[in-house]
Design an enzyme around this catalytic site. Structure first.
Site, short mmCIF file in Angstrom:
data_model
loop_
_atom_site.label_atom_id
_atom_site.label_comp_id
_atom_site.label_asym_id
_atom_site.label_seq_id
_atom_site.Cartn_x
_atom_site.Cartn_y
_atom_site.Cartn_z
N GLY A 82 -82.04 29.60 -46.26
CA GLY A 82 -81.33 30.49 -46.14
C GLY A 82 -82.10 30.87 -48.45
O GLY A 82 -82.49 29.77 -48.71
N GLN A 123 -83.02 33.76 -56.65
CA GLN A 123 -82.92 31.99 -56.63
C GLN A 123 -84.57 33.77 -57.12
O GLN A 123 -85.12 32.54 -57.01
CB GLN A 123 -83.27 31.56 -55.72
CG GLN A 123 -81.65 31.07 -55.23
CD GLN A 123 -81.65 30.18 -54.14
OE1 GLN A 123 -81.33 30.97 -53.05
NE2 GLN A 123 -81.83 29.38 -53.74
N CYS A 175 -81.16 22.64 -51.59
CA CYS A 175 -81.72 24.07 -52.00
C CYS A 175 -83.09 24.42 -52.37
O CYS A 175 -83.31 23.75 -52.87
CB CYS A 175 -80.50 24.15 -53.67
SG CYS A 175 -80.82 25.84 -53.72
N LEU A 176 -83.04 25.43 -51.84
CA LEU A 176 -84.33 25.46 -52.61
C LEU A 176 -84.31 25.85 -54.71
O LEU A 176 -85.70 25.97 -54.67
CB LEU A 176 -84.77 27.06 -52.08
CG LEU A 176 -85.15 26.81 -50.51
CD1 LEU A 176 -85.75 28.65 -50.40
CD2 LEU A 176 -85.98 25.90 -49.98
N HIS A 213 -72.46 28.22 -48.78
CA HIS A 213 -73.82 28.08 -50.12
C HIS A 213 -74.44 29.63 -50.94
O HIS A 213 -74.63 30.09 -51.52
CB HIS A 213 -74.88 27.25 -49.17
CG HIS A 213 -75.61 26.79 -49.89
ND1 HIS A 213 -76.41 25.84 -50.68
CD2 HIS A 213 -77.03 27.19 -50.81
CE1 HIS A 213 -77.19 25.57 -51.63
NE2 HIS A 213 -77.62 26.40 -51.30
N GLU A 214 -75.18 30.14 -50.19
CA GLU A 214 -75.11 31.38 -50.17
C GLU A 214 -74.56 32.58 -51.39
O GLU A 214 -75.13 33.40 -51.74
CB GLU A 214 -76.42 32.63 -48.46
CG GLU A 214 -77.51 31.72 -48.27
CD GLU A 214 -78.28 30.92 -49.23
OE1 GLU A 214 -78.57 31.56 -50.54
OE2 GLU A 214 -79.47 29.69 -48.51
N HIS A 223 -74.25 31.15 -54.42
CA HIS A 223 -75.32 31.67 -55.21
C HIS A 223 -75.25 32.85 -55.97
O HIS A 223 -74.96 33.59 -57.66
CB HIS A 223 -76.65 31.36 -54.31
CG HIS A 223 -77.59 30.38 -54.57
ND1 HIS A 223 -78.08 30.23 -56.02
CD2 HIS A 223 -77.88 29.74 -53.58
CE1 HIS A 223 -78.55 28.94 -55.33
NE2 HIS A 223 -78.93 28.58 -53.91
#
Length: 186
Positions: free
Chosen positions: A56, A61, A104-105, A146-147, A150
């Protein structure tokens, strides 16, 4: 059936913003133009997510403060969920709260047991403005939550408490990327 392109195949990967970057801490703005620029953004987001081996990715991000995210994520039964949402709203979270591994990225290489509900419903729009409702369970529900976090300016580490939080932030401060990202432990 008309041929479909692979999401991200016409996009270009963009640099990821990492823990400590102010782009990750503020709420994102609503999308108002469902146009070619938005379509290019979504393609670039898929390309970036795939290049980073993620499941995701939210627009902030990559430094774009808009309410958009993409996903290619399995659920607990290993069913693949592929898509994107524009102006998503988390409308339902229920079921048991499960503490499961989450990464997480924007916090590369660091995972921590993070509490999330096991069922989630998110509404939003497609890149062309059509209404969508996405329902997730298990790992996919975790991804959707999670997204959405963000887009509200949060990271999974913000949901951690006590020792788990201290360990994750300590690991982030020692990570090779910390010097360039300004990981400060917020």
């Amino acid at each position: 059936m008309p041929p479909r392109t692979i999401p991200g195949s016409s996009g270009r990967p963009r640099p990821l913003r990492l823990l400590g970057d102010p782009a990750l801490t503020g709420p994102c703005q609503e999308v108002t133009a469902f146009d070619g620029e938005l379509a290019r953004l979504v393609e670039d987001m898929y390309a970036t997510m795939y290049a980073a081996d993620g499941v995701g990715l939210a627009a902030n991000q990559i430094g774009v403060p808009l309410r958009v995210f993409v996903y290619d994520c399995p659920d607990d039964e290993d069913r693949r969920h592929l898509g994107h949402l524009v102006n998503p709203r988390l409308v339902e979270v229920d079921g048991p709260v499960i503490r499961g591994p989450e990464g997480c990225l924007s916090v590369p290489g660091i995972e921590a047991g993070t509490p999330r509900h096991d069922h989630t419903v998110v509404t939003g729009f497609s890149v062309t403005g059509e209404p969508r409702t996405v329902t997730g369970t298990g790992f996919f529900a975790r991804c959707l939550q999670h997204e959405c976090d963000h887009l509200d300016g949060g990271l999974y580490v913000d949901r951690l408490t006590g020792l788990r939080r201290r360990r994750a932030l300590r690991a982030a401060a020692k990570a090779p990327w910390a010097a360039t990202a300004g990981a400060s432990g917020r």
